[in-house]
Design a protein around this motif. Sequence first.
Motif, mmCIF file in Angstrom:
data_model
loop_
_atom_site.group_PDB
_atom_site.id
_atom_site.type_symbol
_atom_site.label_atom_id
_atom_site.label_comp_id
_atom_site.label_asym_id
_atom_site.label_seq_id
_atom_site.Cartn_x
_atom_site.Cartn_y
_atom_site.Cartn_z
ATOM 1 N N LEU A 112 -18.805 41.366 29.084
ATOM 2 C CA LEU A 112 -18.344 42.254 28.024
ATOM 3 C C LEU A 112 -16.833 42.347 28.032
ATOM 4 C CD1 LEU A 112 -19.027 44.299 25.779
ATOM 5 C CD2 LEU A 112 -19.124 46.061 27.549
ATOM 6 N N ASP A 113 -16.219 41.926 26.944
ATOM 7 C CA ASP A 113 -14.758 41.982 26.809
ATOM 8 C C ASP A 113 -14.447 42.411 25.376
ATOM 9 O OD1 ASP A 113 -12.117 41.819 27.327
ATOM 10 O OD2 ASP A 113 -12.021 39.657 27.595
ATOM 11 N N ALA A 114 -14.902 43.627 25.059
ATOM 12 C CA ALA A 114 -14.863 44.079 23.667
ATOM 13 C C ALA A 114 -13.806 45.141 23.411
ATOM 14 C CB ALA A 114 -16.239 44.620 23.274
ATOM 15 N N TYR A 115 -12.800 45.217 24.300
ATOM 16 C CA TYR A 115 -11.766 46.217 24.068
ATOM 17 C C TYR A 115 -10.744 45.747 23.041
ATOM 18 C CZ TYR A 115 -8.399 49.884 24.687
ATOM 19 O OH TYR A 115 -7.560 50.944 24.445
ATOM 20 N N ASN A 116 -10.467 44.453 23.042
ATOM 21 C CA ASN A 116 -9.479 43.926 22.103
ATOM 22 C C ASN A 116 -9.691 42.435 21.948
ATOM 23 O OD1 ASN A 116 -7.421 44.047 20.291
ATOM 24 N ND2 ASN A 116 -5.898 44.848 21.721
ATOM 25 N N ALA A 117 -9.143 41.878 20.871
ATOM 26 C CA ALA A 117 -9.278 40.437 20.646
ATOM 27 C C ALA A 117 -8.179 39.938 19.732
ATOM 28 C CB ALA A 117 -10.646 40.114 20.038
ATOM 29 N N ASN A 118 -7.626 38.803 20.093
ATOM 30 C CA ASN A 118 -6.674 38.077 19.256
ATOM 31 C C ASN A 118 -6.879 36.598 19.557
ATOM 32 O OD1 ASN A 118 -4.894 37.315 21.563
ATOM 33 N ND2 ASN A 118 -4.468 39.515 21.636
ATOM 34 N N PRO A 119 -6.260 35.698 18.816
ATOM 35 C CA PRO A 119 -6.518 34.272 19.044
ATOM 36 C C PRO A 119 -6.312 33.812 20.481
ATOM 37 C CG PRO A 119 -5.414 34.561 16.951
ATOM 38 C CD PRO A 119 -5.431 35.920 17.606
ATOM 39 N N SER A 120 -5.312 34.346 21.156
ATOM 40 C CA SER A 120 -5.041 33.917 22.532
ATOM 41 C C SER A 120 -6.104 34.411 23.503
ATOM 42 C CB SER A 120 -3.663 34.424 22.974
ATOM 43 O OG SER A 120 -2.644 33.910 22.143
ATOM 44 N N SER A 121 -6.465 35.682 23.393
ATOM 45 C CA SER A 121 -7.468 36.222 24.321
ATOM 46 C C SER A 121 -8.851 35.659 24.027
ATOM 47 C CB SER A 121 -7.484 37.756 24.256
ATOM 48 O OG SER A 121 -7.920 38.216 22.997
ATOM 49 N N MET A 122 -9.147 35.409 22.756
ATOM 50 C CA MET A 122 -10.420 34.772 22.394
ATOM 51 C C MET A 122 -10.519 33.391 23.039
ATOM 52 S SD MET A 122 -12.789 36.135 20.381
ATOM 53 C CE MET A 122 -13.133 37.233 19.005
ATOM 54 N N ALA A 123 -9.444 32.624 22.925
ATOM 55 C CA ALA A 123 -9.439 31.266 23.484
ATOM 56 C C ALA A 123 -9.648 31.295 24.989
ATOM 57 C CB ALA A 123 -8.122 30.563 23.132
ATOM 58 N N ALA A 124 -8.988 32.239 25.671
ATOM 59 C CA ALA A 124 -9.117 32.335 27.132
ATOM 60 C C ALA A 124 -10.544 32.723 27.532
ATOM 61 C CB ALA A 124 -8.122 33.355 27.680
ATOM 62 N N SER A 125 -11.120 33.688 26.827
ATOM 63 C CA SER A 125 -12.486 34.120 27.155
ATOM 64 C C SER A 125 -13.495 33.009 26.919
ATOM 65 C CB SER A 125 -12.859 35.348 26.306
ATOM 66 O OG SER A 125 -12.143 36.481 26.715
ATOM 67 N N LEU A 126 -13.343 32.291 25.807
ATOM 68 C CA LEU A 126 -14.272 31.202 25.496
ATOM 69 C C LEU A 126 -14.129 30.047 26.477
ATOM 70 C CD1 LEU A 126 -14.014 31.273 21.619
ATOM 71 C CD2 LEU A 126 -16.105 31.633 22.946
ATOM 72 N N GLU A 127 -12.899 29.757 26.883
ATOM 73 C CA GLU A 127 -12.670 28.691 27.862
ATOM 74 C C GLU A 127 -13.351 29.033 29.182
ATOM 75 O OE1 GLU A 127 -8.962 26.492 30.212
ATOM 76 O OE2 GLU A 127 -8.545 27.898 28.592
ATOM 77 N N ASN A 128 -13.222 30.296 29.594
ATOM 78 C CA ASN A 128 -13.843 30.737 30.832
ATOM 79 C C ASN A 128 -15.368 30.695 30.726
ATOM 80 O OD1 ASN A 128 -13.975 32.036 33.462
ATOM 81 N ND2 ASN A 128 -14.542 33.897 32.359
ATOM 82 N N PHE A 129 -15.893 31.148 29.593
ATOM 83 C CA PHE A 129 -17.348 31.179 29.408
ATOM 84 C C PHE A 129 -17.926 29.768 29.313
ATOM 85 C CE2 PHE A 129 -21.199 32.239 26.754
ATOM 86 C CZ PHE A 129 -21.837 32.993 27.737
ATOM 87 N N LYS A 130 -17.199 28.891 28.669
ATOM 88 C CA LYS A 130 -17.637 27.495 28.552
ATOM 89 C C LYS A 130 -17.731 26.840 29.928
ATOM 90 C CE LYS A 130 -16.300 23.102 26.381
ATOM 91 N NZ LYS A 130 -15.270 22.422 25.535
ATOM 92 N N ALA A 131 -16.788 27.198 30.818
ATOM 93 C CA ALA A 131 -16.746 26.589 32.151
ATOM 94 C C ALA A 131 -17.725 27.237 33.124
ATOM 95 C CB ALA A 131 -15.329 26.679 32.719
ATOM 96 N N LEU A 132 -18.334 28.347 32.714
ATOM 97 C CA LEU A 132 -19.258 29.056 33.587
ATOM 98 C C LEU A 132 -20.429 28.162 33.997
ATOM 99 C CD1 LEU A 132 -20.230 31.787 34.840
ATOM 100 C CD2 LEU A 132 -21.477 32.148 32.695
ATOM 101 N N GLU A 133 -20.636 28.036 35.294
ATOM 102 C CA GLU A 133 -21.747 27.231 35.807
ATOM 103 C C GLU A 133 -22.981 28.119 35.944
ATOM 104 O OE1 GLU A 133 -20.568 25.343 39.399
ATOM 105 O OE2 GLU A 133 -18.852 24.310 38.498
ATOM 106 N N THR A 134 -23.969 27.866 35.103
ATOM 107 C CA THR A 134 -25.185 28.665 35.110
ATOM 108 C C THR A 134 -26.329 27.879 34.499
ATOM 109 O OG1 THR A 134 -26.214 30.703 34.307
ATOM 110 C CG2 THR A 134 -24.569 29.691 32.872
ATOM 111 N N GLU A 135 -27.523 28.180 34.945
ATOM 112 C CA GLU A 135 -28.708 27.552 34.373
ATOM 113 C C GLU A 135 -29.238 28.365 33.193
ATOM 114 O OE1 GLU A 135 -31.552 26.987 37.446
ATOM 115 O OE2 GLU A 135 -30.335 25.526 38.554
ATOM 116 N N LYS A 136 -28.643 29.510 32.960
ATOM 117 C CA LYS A 136 -29.062 30.347 31.843
ATOM 118 C C LYS A 136 -28.515 29.817 30.520
ATOM 119 C CE LYS A 136 -29.330 34.581 34.611
ATOM 120 N NZ LYS A 136 -28.927 36.005 34.723
ATOM 121 N N GLY A 137 -29.252 30.020 29.444
ATOM 122 C CA GLY A 137 -28.758 29.643 28.129
ATOM 123 C C GLY A 137 -27.601 30.538 27.723
ATOM 124 N N LYS A 138 -26.593 29.970 27.107
ATOM 125 C CA LYS A 138 -25.388 30.730 26.768
ATOM 126 C C LYS A 138 -25.439 31.232 25.322
ATOM 127 C CE LYS A 138 -22.339 28.386 30.055
ATOM 128 N NZ LYS A 138 -21.064 27.638 30.247
#
Length: 429
Positions: free
Chosen positions: A313-339
Amino acid sequence: MSIEEIYQRFKNSNKVCTDTRKIEKYDLFFALKGDNFNGNEYAEKAIADGANYAIIDEEAFNTSDQCILVNDVLETLQLLANHHRKTFDIPVIGLTGSNGKTTNKELLKAALSTKYKVHATLGNLNNHIGVPLTLLAMPADTEMAIIEMGANHQKEIAELCKIAEPSHGLITNIGMAHLEGFGGIEGVRKGKGELLDYLKESNGYVFVNEHDATLCSMVKERAMMQVVYHGKSNHVLALKAVSPNISWFCEASKKDYAATVSGKYNFDNIQAAYAISMFFNVDADLACEALATYAPDNNRSQMTEKGSNTIFLDAYNANPSSMAASLENFKALETEKGKVVFLGDMFELGEFSEAEHENLGKQVSQGNYETVVLYGENMKYALKHLPKAYYFTDKFSVHNWVNDKKFENKAILIKGSRGVKLETILNFI
């Protein structure tokens, strides 16, 4: 009445208050004005509820010896805060940037508090009212202060620096936030650089991440600044992992540490807090332990488990830079769960809104996400690259859809601007 005289009344008061709903006995009430209210109208109530004095700026409301009439209440609040700040001969760290200000402030406070009595901005009280209130709440025994400074247009940081008079400074990053008010990324660069201008003029210190080319360039443009670099050659932590949680090795303490947060951007924040605490001679092990145990709240970089689902959960604020960072981190997340990704509108982008939401859609399309959910009027521009995404413009429909979906064994990212309030989705997962 002079600021010195008002300051004596402040010293004999409980605290400063700007909201009559929160008045306590012996408070000093400041009758601030807003778009939809006039604090002068509440001065009499504030005194009746126990305030020592009420600072007002309209003669019509000067009905008591406990009213102090000034030319401008807000200006008086700021001058009083500066007067109080001048009574302290301590390090005052001014902190600004496009993303991560509050997280950096909390990490830095955690590390420095292992050695010093630290006073820091409460929540995100970081504007022309919040900064004075933060300063005026500073206890007499404070040994170090961290003052968060927010801005959505140029000259704002310069004004906050005049009030807080920072001796040290940290700019977290220069990103695409408040583009409408700043007039584009160069305007952001100039606006945040006002902290550097002040520190150079006052012979203060600035802490700079050596990995950030933009920040390095900004300090080099201001020749003869006192710069303390970190990230490559000075007080460096050895990163071991960023997912699912950050871990690192500290050479100074010869120990490994694991944090409660994830993502490369959060490691940069940890590295900055560690380096600054080392500059102020904090014990390395105590600093790292404090940084490792820091747990974000208020919808910022929070990871939680709900049933079989892991939610970021990262719903306090969002702009193009923070969105890109969050998505990059989530994309790299190693998990067997569906994203699964829930994304809400980014605000204050002005003429850049359509293009930046479309760019966001393109970035999301390059991730391997099982489900993408978009919410808000501006997210329609992201659909160009996400034809299979679910798109909603009203919260009721989102809630119903999530409730019917019955997610199980998923990794879920929820991110959007504060006004979107995407955290409400948690109640239906």
